[in-house]
Design an enzyme around this catalytic site. Structure first.
Site, PDB file in Angstrom:
ATOM      1  N   MET A 161      86.251  75.912 -48.834  1.00 14.34           N
ATOM      2  CA  MET A 161      86.536  76.542 -47.536  1.00 14.34           C
ATOM      3  C   MET A 161      85.351  77.178 -46.843  1.00 14.34           C
ATOM      4  SD  MET A 161      90.175  78.081 -48.850  1.00 14.34           S
ATOM      5  CE  MET A 161      89.429  78.332 -50.471  1.00 14.34           C
ATOM      6  N   TRP A 173      79.896  68.382 -55.001  1.00  8.49           N
ATOM      7  CA  TRP A 173      81.015  67.597 -54.431  1.00  8.49           C
ATOM      8  C   TRP A 173      80.744  67.209 -52.981  1.00  8.49           C
ATOM      9  CZ3 TRP A 173      82.091  72.658 -56.391  1.00  8.49           C
ATOM     10  CH2 TRP A 173      82.438  72.673 -57.748  1.00  8.49           C
ATOM     11  N   HIS A 174      79.472  67.062 -52.630  1.00  8.55           N
ATOM     12  CA  HIS A 174      79.085  66.733 -51.259  1.00  8.55           C
ATOM     13  C   HIS A 174      78.573  65.292 -51.197  1.00  8.55           C
ATOM     14  CE1 HIS A 174      78.426  71.295 -50.355  1.00  8.55           C
ATOM     15  NE2 HIS A 174      79.700  70.961 -50.443  1.00  8.55           N
TER      16      HIS A 174
END
Length: 577
Positions: free
Chosen positions: A135, A519-520
């Site tokens: 987020m 996680w990109h």
């Protein structure tokens, strides 16, 4: 001491089992367009493959023209209700809502992660990874996009020209930030609410970095430089995670021209005379159908599954496709240039603490957080590294969940962190490089679309990255010598992985031993190589890609905002807006 990691994973497994029962009730389905019953040979104007971060934005924008018939194909289903609660992001990995792809073990990096592989968590549901990420909302540094413009020879992608597309979807609701100069760099009437959370203890940690010469800023968004330490913007609003599904698909619920096909997997792009004419799908009932697009097919399946679908359709490296027996339609470097922000986690043991932590609010990010963007060269305006700094109370279950089920460090590593957390607060830094030079690749493991592709992360294949990680960790570790950290008896937690080493040798060892993912994933259908500057696939008409795979380089920070911008930009290209 007991195996705290095993206990944590067992507890999470129990929670996941209970949540999986609730998931059968589809408690969020009422928010979204109904599942479409597909019929073979049906025609649409646009077919979008993937209802993730960019695909949801595209579906909303394209279906705003009621004369256009839009089909959104999603391999997953409705997001579970817990995905809406910011507190619960550590429970989603390795569930039905996660593709749970794994990297290929390179026997070099990730050796202190569970099973010596990187678990490449990706959302498999409406909203995709926007329902599973952490987020943090950050546009990136202007240098990132100006670099894209230079690479592509096209100012379309300069920061000046992408900023309006960020502002188009942003809805800044932080009252204090709206009263600052930063308000002009954000939208205030977009679909995605963004705000900040500021805890009482945050100033203590920001002041520690200020002692080292870092600026304290209200927001790292800037026309000139994103350097500094701040409380990050968060995609949280109205007590809910502001996922792409909630922000884009829920408002389109009543549009009769938007058709959403759930639990439906696109297995092939239908191409005739080098023109994309539709897609082949397998429905939830196992039926194979062919569906047609009169205008465009847009692939938004993410940096792992977009290249898989393109290659299965004959678009990719000629030698690899021929090896798999696939007829080559366009010989393009699909699957190459796989990028990710290289990460190591550092934990610092802080002061003794026996107080009872306040009850956690499920509608907020679970712990106090600051972010630092820093450059090693004092004259450089863009960051070399980012630190996401989290403060956990003593004996924190949340810290262990992050270690064991999100990053998936080994039991030995997480148990060391747990020991340090007994009766003491801990400061956990997610330290990652902004612009690593190393790249990996995605290859087909099989021509069977249900078989996950092979992902070679390529971490540290360029020695520059290992050296930069070492230097940047040494730079970050100076915070241990600040008066604020010394006052709290701060000590680096020894993972036991680099015993006997010191100085640069220690941090180089640590950089390799603790390597993990942010996680990109991005870059596997990059602009200039696979798609053109308007995201159209080279050599095939009426086929576009819009997701993280089109990034020619990474951006400086968490990528969700940039991926949303790409979805908005693609919609603009298509509609002429």
């Amino acid at each position: 001491m007991t195996d705290a990691t095993a206990d944590t994973l067992s507890a999470i497994s129990s929670v996941q089992a209970a949540l999986s029962v609730l998931a059968t009730l589809q408690l969020t389905a009422y928010r979204y367009p109904p599942d479409t019953a597909l019929t073979n040979s049906t025609e649409y104007d646009y077919i979008i493959v993937g209802a993730g971060t960019a695909g949801s934005a595209l579906a909303y924008r394209l279906s705003s023209d009621c004369k256009k018939k839009v089909l959104l194909v999603e391999a997953g289903s409705y997001p579970p209700f817990e995905s809406e609660m910011p507190l619960m992001f550590t429970t989603t990995p390795k569930t039905a809502f996660d593709y749970d792809t794994s990297s290929v073990n390179d026997n070099y990096t990730a050796q202190n992660l569970q099973d010596h592989i990187v678990s490449l968590t990706q959302g498999k549901m409406l909203g995709g990874s926007s329902n599973i990420g952490h987020m943090i909302h950050v546009q990136g540094d202007p240098h990132d996009y100006n670099n894209w413009a230079n690479i592509l020879g096209d100012d379309t992608w300069s920061y000046e020209n992408v900023l309006p597309y960020f502002k188009k979807f942003e809805n800044l609701i932080d009252v204090d930030l709206l009263a600052t100069k930063y308000a002009n760099l954000h939208g205030t009437d977009g679909l995605v609410k963004i705000t900040r959370q500021i805890a009482d203890d945050d100033s203590f940690y920001k002041e520690a970095f200020e002692e080292l010469g870092h600026k304290i800023v209200d927001d790292t968004t800037s026309l000139t430089s994103s350097l500094g330490v701040s409380n990050p913007l968060l995609t949280i609003g109205d007590n809910l995670r502001q996922s792409s599904s909630l922000c884009y698909l829920a408002p389109a619920k009543a549009r009769s021209n938007l058709h959403v096909a759930l639990s439906t997997t696109a297995t092939k792009i239908l191409i005739k005379d080098k023109v994309a004419v539709g897609v082949q799908v397998v429905t939830s009932s196992g039926e194979t159908l062919e569906l047609y697009a009169n205008k465009e097919v847009i692939v938004s399946a993410g940096a792992i599954h977009t290249p898989q679908l393109l290659m299965l359709s004959g678009i990719g490296p000629k030698s690899h496709l021929e090896e798999k027996g696939i007829s080559v339609i366009a010989d393009l470097p699909v699957g190459e240039n796989f990028m990710d922000h290289t990460v190591v986690v550092v934990v610092v043991q802080m002061e003794a603490d026996t107080s009872t932590p306040p009850a956690t609010n499920p509608f907020e990010f679970p712990v106090p957080m600051t972010t630092l963007y820093a450059a090693l060269n004092a004259s450089q305006t863009y960051p070399d590294y980012q630190d996401i700094n989290l403060l956990f109370p003593h004996d924190s279950a949340a810290m262990m969940q992050l270690c064991a089920n999100s990053f998936k460090y080994s039991h030995d590593v997480c148990n060391k962190f747990a020991e340090a957390n007994v009766g003491r607060k801990v400061f956990l830094a997610v330290h990652n490089l902004m612009m690593p030079k190393s790249t990996g690749k995605v290859l087909l493991a099989s021509t069977d679309p249900t078989v996950e592709p092979l992902v070679y992360t390529g971490t540290y294949t360029n020695e520059y990255d290992l050296d930069l990680m070492t230097e940047s960790l040494m730079d970050f570790a100076k915070v241990l010598e600040t008066k604020n950290f010394k006052a709290r008896d701060a000590k680096l937690v020894d993972t036991g992985l680099c015993t006997g080493l010191s100085g640069r040798e220690f941090w180089k060892c640590y950089s390799l031993a603790m390597s993990a993912t942010m996680w990109h994933y991005s870059g596997t259908a990059a602009m200039g190589k696979v798609v053109d500057n308007h995201l159209l696939v080279k050599g095939v008409s009426n086929l576009r890609v819009a997701d993280a795979s089109v990034m020619p380089t990474l951006v400086s920070g968490n990528i969700k905002a940039a991926v949303t911008m790409i979805g908005e930009r693609a919609a603009g290209f298509i509609t002429g807006d």
